[in-house]
Design a protein around this motif. Structure first.
Motif, PDB file in Angstrom:
ATOM      1  N   GLY A 177       0.930  -1.223  -0.067  1.00  0.00           N
ATOM      2  CA  GLY A 177       0.150   0.047  -0.052  1.00  0.00           C
ATOM      3  C   GLY A 177       0.759   1.401   0.058  1.00  0.00           C
ATOM      4  O   GLY A 177       0.325   2.601   0.013  1.00  0.00           O
ATOM      5  N   ILE A 178       2.280   1.146  -0.250  1.00  0.00           N
ATOM      6  CA  ILE A 178       3.030   2.263  -0.007  1.00  0.00           C
ATOM      7  C   ILE A 178       3.629   2.316  -1.387  1.00  0.00           C
ATOM      8  O   ILE A 178       4.587   1.322  -1.699  1.00  0.00           O
ATOM      9  CB  ILE A 178       4.144   2.474   1.140  1.00  0.00           C
ATOM     10  N   GLY A 333       5.116   6.363 -14.411  1.00  0.00           N
ATOM     11  CA  GLY A 333       4.588   6.471 -13.048  1.00  0.00           C
ATOM     12  C   GLY A 333       3.188   6.905 -12.631  1.00  0.00           C
ATOM     13  O   GLY A 333       2.758   7.153 -11.704  1.00  0.00           O
ATOM     14  N   ALA A 334       2.430   6.468 -13.849  1.00  0.00           N
ATOM     15  CA  ALA A 334       1.118   7.036 -13.852  1.00  0.00           C
ATOM     16  C   ALA A 334       0.099   6.043 -12.827  1.00  0.00           C
ATOM     17  O   ALA A 334      -0.835   6.512 -12.350  1.00  0.00           O
ATOM     18  CB  ALA A 334       0.471   7.059 -15.163  1.00  0.00           C
ATOM     19  N   ARG A 335       0.643   4.832 -12.783  1.00  0.00           N
ATOM     20  CA  ARG A 335      -0.310   3.837 -11.988  1.00  0.00           C
ATOM     21  C   ARG A 335       0.576   2.790 -11.529  1.00  0.00           C
ATOM     22  O   ARG A 335       1.832   2.410 -11.945  1.00  0.00           O
ATOM     23  CB  ARG A 335      -1.412   3.333 -12.798  1.00  0.00           C
ATOM     24  N   CYS A 336       0.157   2.111 -10.433  1.00  0.00           N
ATOM     25  CA  CYS A 336       0.808   0.817  -9.994  1.00  0.00           C
ATOM     26  C   CYS A 336       0.208  -0.223 -10.875  1.00  0.00           C
ATOM     27  O   CYS A 336      -0.676  -0.351 -11.264  1.00  0.00           O
ATOM     28  CB  CYS A 336       0.221   0.210  -8.786  1.00  0.00           C
ATOM     29  N   ASP A 343      -3.649  -7.254  -5.522  1.00  0.00           N
ATOM     30  CA  ASP A 343      -4.773  -6.882  -5.074  1.00  0.00           C
ATOM     31  C   ASP A 343      -5.961  -7.285  -5.630  1.00  0.00           C
ATOM     32  O   ASP A 343      -7.174  -7.630  -5.094  1.00  0.00           O
ATOM     33  CB  ASP A 343      -4.998  -5.322  -5.133  1.00  0.00           C
ATOM     34  N   ALA A 344      -6.016  -7.626  -6.956  1.00  0.00           N
ATOM     35  CA  ALA A 344      -7.283  -8.171  -7.984  1.00  0.00           C
ATOM     36  C   ALA A 344      -7.085  -9.449  -7.943  1.00  0.00           C
ATOM     37  O   ALA A 344      -7.988 -10.206  -8.693  1.00  0.00           O
ATOM     38  CB  ALA A 344      -7.246  -7.528  -9.159  1.00  0.00           C
ATOM     39  N   ARG A 368      -2.955 -16.692 -11.637  1.00  0.00           N
ATOM     40  CA  ARG A 368      -3.214 -17.117 -10.109  1.00  0.00           C
ATOM     41  C   ARG A 368      -3.774 -18.659 -10.133  1.00  0.00           C
ATOM     42  O   ARG A 368      -3.222 -19.254  -9.028  1.00  0.00           O
ATOM     43  CB  ARG A 368      -4.460 -16.452  -9.298  1.00  0.00           C
ATOM     44  N   GLU A 369      -4.598 -19.115 -10.660  1.00  0.00           N
ATOM     45  CA  GLU A 369      -4.683 -20.505 -10.837  1.00  0.00           C
ATOM     46  C   GLU A 369      -3.586 -21.625 -10.886  1.00  0.00           C
ATOM     47  O   GLU A 369      -3.751 -22.925 -10.721  1.00  0.00           O
ATOM     48  CB  GLU A 369      -5.802 -21.140 -11.779  1.00  0.00           C
TER      49      GLU A 369
END
Length: 387
Positions: A177-178, A333-336, A343-344, A368-369
């Motif tokens: 979160g940082i 640097g517009a988004r993580c 997180d998704a 993920r699976e």
């Protein structure tokens, strides 16, 4: 009903369908068996072609009368009613279904009796090549009845299979979160080995009426291509054989002609199929479905892929599990990037990405699976499972 189809010489135009005077009808799926269990009744309503699916008939009063006893049912989920107590149908007793909906409509079935009990002699798996040329595993049943009391059978199955995540790791990623950071932390949940369960959704019918002997022999209830990942490790199937009366068999055979694999009862039909349940108040009201009383015999088997394909390559996993190394922060640097995927719940941690190039991040991940089998099944071993 109005159907419009426009076809050109070199292309097919959009299919446009519209329906007039659609009439919603109650749909009843009810089978009482001679197994001492919580019996079940399903109530839905027919739906229009454009709809997503049937709607549940909720808040109904459901009961079955038999031998002077009234067995009450309770709604356990929308449209699904289970008997309050376990009971089994008895030979020589007539049973009748009664339903009253929340809008005051009432329905009753004809009285039905339990057919003779016919045992399922053998359930087995065999490696075959299908009529379409596909190599795979077929599930067969054998059954016989020297008394020739009943010649009609319906089958259902429940299959359970082991899933092993091919890229499982003891660790996982957690977003800090940082500044788009992520940490590698130990897993707290077992998600390498899981089990998934599925049920049959087709009508599987057999009859010996046209045979010299009342014998079901090598009747196939399930076929799986050898490349189906569900048989990659260990697989189990439980098959139920329902013995049917002539009237019940006639209904299900007609239904089989009308319906497709998506739904046994509630889909669009080229006519109306009357069952043995009618309205108590309006004999002209359409009621779809059947109240069946059936004797049941069931068996379960297990097999491993190596039992039928010894030394051969396992089927491909459900996902090719391509590894990637997302950047922590997008260019500019517009988004993580990686933390947003974490997180998704889109990826599973695979390994450190040593000396990554500029366009890659510090961690290798997979879908993920590939590292978390709980995407596809439950991580609790079923009580019946054996190795």
């Amino acid at each position: 009903m109005i159907l419009t189809i426009l076809v050109g010489q070199s292309c097919i135009e959009e299919f446009d369908a519209s329906f007039e005077d659609f009439e919603s009808a109650i749909v009843i799926e009810a089978t009482v068996t001679d197994i001492n269990e919580f019996q079940q009744v399903r109530l839905t309503r027919t739906y229009e072609f454009e709809a997503d699916g049937p709607s549940a008939e909720t808040n109904a009063n459901v009961s079955v009368n038999g031998g002077g006893v009234v067995y009450e049912f309770v709604e356990v989920s929308p449209g699904i009613y289970n008997s309050v107590l376990e009971f089994a149908a008895q030979s020589g007793v007539a049973y009748q279904l009664h339903i009253t909906t929340q809008d005051g409509r009432s329905y009753s079935s004809s009285e039905e009796n339990l057919p003779a009990v016919i045992g399922l002699d053998r359930l087995y798996a065999d490696r075959i090549t299908s009529d379409l040329g596909q190599e795979g595993v077929a599930i067969f049943v054998d059954s016989s009845d020297e008394s020739e009391n009943t010649r009609n059978f319906r089958y259902e199955y429940e299959e359970t299979y082991k899933i092993i995540a091919p890229d499982w790791n003891n660790f996982e990623l957690k977003s800090t979160g940082i500044e788009c950071g992520v940490d590698v932390i130990p897993k707290t949940e077992q998600n390498q080995v899981c089990f998934a369960t599925g049920i049959s959704n087709d009508l599987i019918l057999a009859s010996t009426a046209d045979l010299d002997e009342n014998r079901v022999e090598r009747f196939m209830v399930r076929f799986m291509d050898r490349n189906n990942y569900i048989i990659s490790h260990r697989y189990s199937i439980k098959v139920r054989q329902y013995t049917q009366s002539n009237a019940s068999a006639a209904f299900y055979n007609a239904l089989d002609q009308f319906s497709s694999s998506e739904s046994l009862f509630s889909e669009s039909q080229p006519g109306f199929l009357a069952g043995n349940v009618t309205s108590d108040l309006n004999q002209n009201e359409k009621v779809l479905g059947y109240f069946d009383v059936s004797s049941v015999s069931e068996q379960r088997i297990f097999f491993n892929y190596d039992d039928l394909f010894p030394g051969e390559t396992l089927p491909d996993y459900v996902n090719p599990c391509m590894e990637i190394a997302p950047m922590l922060i997008s260019q500019g640097g517009a988004r993580c990037v990686l933390s947003a995927m974490v997180d998704a719940n889109q990826v599973s941690y695979l390994d450190l990405n040593e000396d990554p190039p500029a366009e890659q991040g510090p961690y290798l991940v997979v879908p993920r699976e590939c590292g978390d089998c709980t995407v596809l099944g439950a991580n609790v071993t079923p009580e019946f499972w054996t190795e």
